[in-house]
Write a protein that holds these residues in place. Structure first.
Motif, PDB file in Angstrom:
ATOM      1  N   LEU A 195      -5.735 -22.866 -10.398  1.00 26.53           N
ATOM      2  CA  LEU A 195      -7.188 -22.912 -10.241  1.00 26.53           C
ATOM      3  C   LEU A 195      -7.880 -22.908 -11.601  1.00 26.53           C
ATOM      4  N   SER A 218      -3.286 -18.674  -8.664  1.00 26.51           N
ATOM      5  CA  SER A 218      -4.463 -18.462  -9.524  1.00 26.51           C
ATOM      6  C   SER A 218      -4.412 -19.321 -10.771  1.00 26.51           C
ATOM      7  N   LEU A 249     -10.896 -18.349  -6.615  1.00 25.32           N
ATOM      8  CA  LEU A 249     -11.408 -19.261  -5.592  1.00 25.32           C
ATOM      9  C   LEU A 249     -12.932 -19.302  -5.605  1.00 25.32           C
ATOM     10  N   ILE A 278     -11.502 -27.295  -2.739  1.00 23.45           N
ATOM     11  CA  ILE A 278     -10.191 -26.767  -2.384  1.00 23.45           C
ATOM     12  C   ILE A 278     -10.064 -26.745  -0.868  1.00 23.45           C
ATOM     13  N   ILE A 280     -10.205 -15.083   2.852  1.00 25.04           N
ATOM     14  CA  ILE A 280     -10.558 -16.449   2.457  1.00 25.04           C
ATOM     15  C   ILE A 280     -11.547 -17.035   3.456  1.00 25.04           C
ATOM     16  N   LEU A 294     -14.956 -25.102  -0.305  1.00 21.81           N
ATOM     17  CA  LEU A 294     -13.740 -24.336  -0.090  1.00 21.81           C
ATOM     18  C   LEU A 294     -13.513 -24.383   1.418  1.00 21.81           C
TER      19      LEU A 294
END
Length: 185
Positions: free
Chosen positions: A80, A77, A120, A127, A159, A11
């Motif tokens: 994902l 979302s 996530l 990602i 994040i 990520l």
């Protein structure tokens, strides 16, 4: 309880100022992963705004022809949950995504971002997320501008706490903040 994904996936957060090269850096990182790339564009097209359409066209021209593109202005979302490995998602950009949902009240916004952060952490996909830095200048004079700045700043920090690496792109250089910085508690 959310089951965290294995550390084999990445990520990555790429943040920086306007026109700093953050999207190009994110695209470079995506190509280095050697996986099929799905480019998630958060911008809404506006035929009445030729300058905005030109910006979108510049991004489209840089993308390799084999990259799949999805326009997801609201529900990040959902994508994902719908894409499976071995893909890499390149989401560009969080600032535009936040702007698209400014009319949401604070409770709804919290639900939306909590769901995004949970997804996530549990997705097995690589990602790369692009985000604009705000709040390094004058405090916006109007409430909606302050809401945007606060929501985006908070989302980037959340994040950034789960991403590795986190890059800051400025002056045409990408700095790996995960190597030279310390995560705040």
């Amino acid at each position: 309880m959310t089951q965290l994904i294995p550390s084999t996936r990445q990520l990555i957060l790429v943040t920086g100022a306007t026109r700093s090269g953050k999207s190009q850096w994110a695209e470079t990182l995506a190509q280095k992963l050697n996986k099929p790339v799905i480019y998630v564009a958060t911008a809404l097209e506006n035929p009445d705004d030729p300058e905005w359409q030109s910006r979108i066209a510049q991004h489209q021209k840089r993308r390799p022809p084999d990259w799949e593109t999805h326009c997801i202005p609201y529900d990040l979302s959902a994508i994902l949950d719908s894409i499976k490995s071995p893909h890499c998602l390149l989401i560009d950009s969080l600032g535009t995504w936040v702007a698209n949902s400014l009319e949401q009240d604070n409770d709804t916004w919290k639900e939306i971002t909590d769901q995004l952060l949970e997804n996530l952490q549990k997705t097995p996909l690589d990602i790369i997320m692009v985000a604009e830095e705000t709040g390094w200048g004058v405090v916006p004079a109007y409430p909606l501008g302050r809401t945007f700045r606060d929501r985006l700043g908070s989302l980037i920090r959340q994040i950034g706490a789960i991403a590795n690496p986190v890059y800051l792109v400025t002056g045409g250089h990408a700095l790996n903040l995960s190597l030279i910085g310390e995560l705040l508690p």
